[in-house]
Design an enzyme around this catalytic site. Structure first.
Site, PDB file in Angstrom:
ATOM      1  N   LYS A   1       0.815  -1.224   0.000  1.00  0.00           N
ATOM      2  CA  LYS A   1       0.000   0.000   0.000  1.00  0.00           C
ATOM      3  C   LYS A   1       0.845   1.269   0.000  1.00  0.00           C
ATOM      4  CE  LYS A   1      -4.402  -1.893   1.312  1.00  0.00           C
ATOM      5  NZ  LYS A   1      -5.382  -2.231   2.338  1.00  0.00           N
TER       6      LYS A   1
ATOM      7  N   ARG B   1      -3.450 -10.110   4.808  1.00  0.00           N
ATOM      8  CA  ARG B   1      -3.920 -10.144   3.411  1.00  0.00           C
ATOM      9  C   ARG B   1      -2.803  -9.599   2.538  1.00  0.00           C
ATOM     10  NH1 ARG B   1      -6.246  -6.792  -0.287  1.00  0.00           N
ATOM     11  NH2 ARG B   1      -7.944  -7.641  -1.555  1.00  0.00           N
TER      12      ARG B   1
HETATM   13  N1  HH2 Z   1      -7.499  -3.829   0.870  1.00  0.00           N
HETATM   14  C1  HH2 Z   1      -7.850  -3.826  -0.445  1.00  0.00           C
HETATM   15  C2  HH2 Z   1      -8.966  -4.539  -0.885  1.00  0.00           C
HETATM   16  N2  HH2 Z   1      -9.710  -5.261  -0.031  1.00  0.00           N
HETATM   17  N3  HH2 Z   1     -10.119  -6.037   2.165  1.00  0.00           N
HETATM   18  C3  HH2 Z   1      -9.803  -6.059   3.470  1.00  0.00           C
HETATM   19  N4  HH2 Z   1     -10.538  -6.765   4.330  1.00  0.00           N
HETATM   20  N5  HH2 Z   1      -8.735  -5.353   3.965  1.00  0.00           N
HETATM   21  C4  HH2 Z   1      -7.936  -4.602   3.154  1.00  0.00           C
HETATM   22  O1  HH2 Z   1      -6.986  -3.963   3.666  1.00  0.00           O
HETATM   23  C5  HH2 Z   1      -8.242  -4.562   1.748  1.00  0.00           C
HETATM   24  C6  HH2 Z   1      -9.377  -5.301   1.286  1.00  0.00           C
HETATM   25  C7  HH2 Z   1      -7.028  -3.024  -1.407  1.00  0.00           C
HETATM   26  O2  HH2 Z   1      -6.003  -3.787  -1.966  1.00  0.00           O
HETATM   27  P1  HH2 Z   1      -6.061  -4.519  -3.388  1.00  0.00           P
HETATM   28  O3  HH2 Z   1      -7.120  -5.580  -3.397  1.00  0.00           O
HETATM   29  O4  HH2 Z   1      -4.729  -5.005  -3.769  1.00  0.00           O
HETATM   30  O5  HH2 Z   1      -6.390  -3.368  -4.417  1.00  0.00           O
HETATM   31  P2  HH2 Z   1      -7.676  -2.942  -5.209  1.00  0.00           P
HETATM   32  O6  HH2 Z   1      -8.713  -2.567  -4.217  1.00  0.00           O
HETATM   33  O7  HH2 Z   1      -7.216  -1.776  -6.048  1.00  0.00           O
HETATM   34  O8  HH2 Z   1      -8.153  -4.100  -6.049  1.00  0.00           O
END
Ligand code: HH2
Length: 284
Positions: free
Chosen positions: A228, A263
């Site tokens: 992040k 995660r």
């Molecule tokens: N972060 C993201 C998405 N979903 N869910 C939970 N429970 N906690 C988190 O910190 C979290 C999440 C963001 O990361 P990423 O899936 O890599 O990116 P994007 O939302 O752009 O797909």
């Protein structure tokens, strides 16, 4: 099997074992626009291959995300999300050995994911749609309840708290109590401070420094720091894929604090970090 957070959690043919400490959730974004891996796994075959790889590398959970939640991301229709996620969930749930979770706050997407073989909900809106909570209770699946200030479209505009740790904790406890009222038992509720969701660098650091306060609630804690932007702010690494070691520092400290699930995108690396941190923490 018991109901403590250091036990084995079993439900509807699925199982997660917390007796060895922290476990790893691998991120599988089936989107064209996620912040760090957008477009890489929009192709179904590539997504399945990557999911199998993460399971083999040590992910106990694979979190399938059909809609980006990065700051400024535009919402995607339910039909499009189902088209992206269902074939991947169907293939992975048949034999990769990991629990498949669906990263959604959309009831239709959640239902389709369950039909395809998912057995966990990851809801960044913490069951804002209470029908999601009722569905989770009825189908006896665990839920992740995450804190976010605002929406992905607005959340990084001007994050503002008087006491970020107290406010996030209070929100999550209130949402967890609501989930229990829907009929979801405590041991199937995971709470998540939502790193990067309506938070500045200072807010993210305060939450991570005080993660033990979340662990003390007795709920399972899930933390998503992987790649992040706050890690980029600290290290100067602009490219998210260059943030692996920065991520590792957060994962090690979360494991040491007793966080149940981290995660992450880089499963092979973080599975090693977690293995060593768990050994250092638990006496055997
Ligand atoms: N972060 C993201 C998405 N979903 N869910 C939970 N429970 N906690 C988190 O910190 C979290 C999440 C963001 O990361 P990423 O899936 O890599 O990116 P994007 O939302 O752009 O797909």
């Amino acid at each position: 099997m018991g109901d403590g957070i250091n036990d084995v959690l079993e439900w509807a043919g699925a199982r997660l074992d917390f007796s060895g400490g922290t476990i790893v959730m691998g991120v599988l974004n089936v989107t064209p626009d996620s912040f760090s891996d957008g477009g890489r796994f929009i192709d179904t075959e590539k997504a399945i291959e990557h999911g199998l790889k993460m399971a083999a590398e040590g992910a106990a959970i694979i979190d399938v995300g059909p809609e980006s939640t990065r700051p400024g991301a535009e919402p995607v229709s339910s039909a499009e999300q189902i088209k992206r996620a269902s074939p991947v969930i169907e293939a992975l749930s048949k034999g990769c050995g990991a629990v498949i979770s669906i990263d959604t706050h959309d009831l239709e997407v959640a239902k389709a994911a369950l039909d395809a073989g998912a057995s966990m909900f990851n809801d960044i809106t913490a069951l804002a749609d209470e029908r999601m909570g009722q569905l989770a209770a009825e189908k006896k699946v665990p839920v992740v309840l995450m804190h976010m200030q605002g929406t992905p479209q607005t959340m990084q505009a001007e994050p503002n708290y008087d006491d970020v740790v107290g406010e996030v904790l209070e929100y999550l406890l209130e949402r967890a109590a609501r989930a229990e009222r829907f009929g979801i038992p405590r041991e199937r509720i995971f709470i998540d401070p939502g790193i990067g969701f309506g938070k500045t660098l200072k807010h993210n650091l305060l939450l991570l420094r005080n993660i033990d306060k979340f662990v003390e609630t007795g709920y399972h804690i899930l933390v998503g720091t992987s790649r992040k932007s706050f890690i980029g702010e600290i290290t100067g690494k602009e490219n998210p894929t260059d943030r692996i070691f920065g991520t590792a520092a957060t994962v090690a400290l979360c494991a040491a604090a007793g966080v149940s699930v981290v995660r992450v995108h880089d499963v092979s690396e973080m599975a090693d970090v977690v293995k060593v941190a768990n050994k250092l923490k638990i006496q055997s």
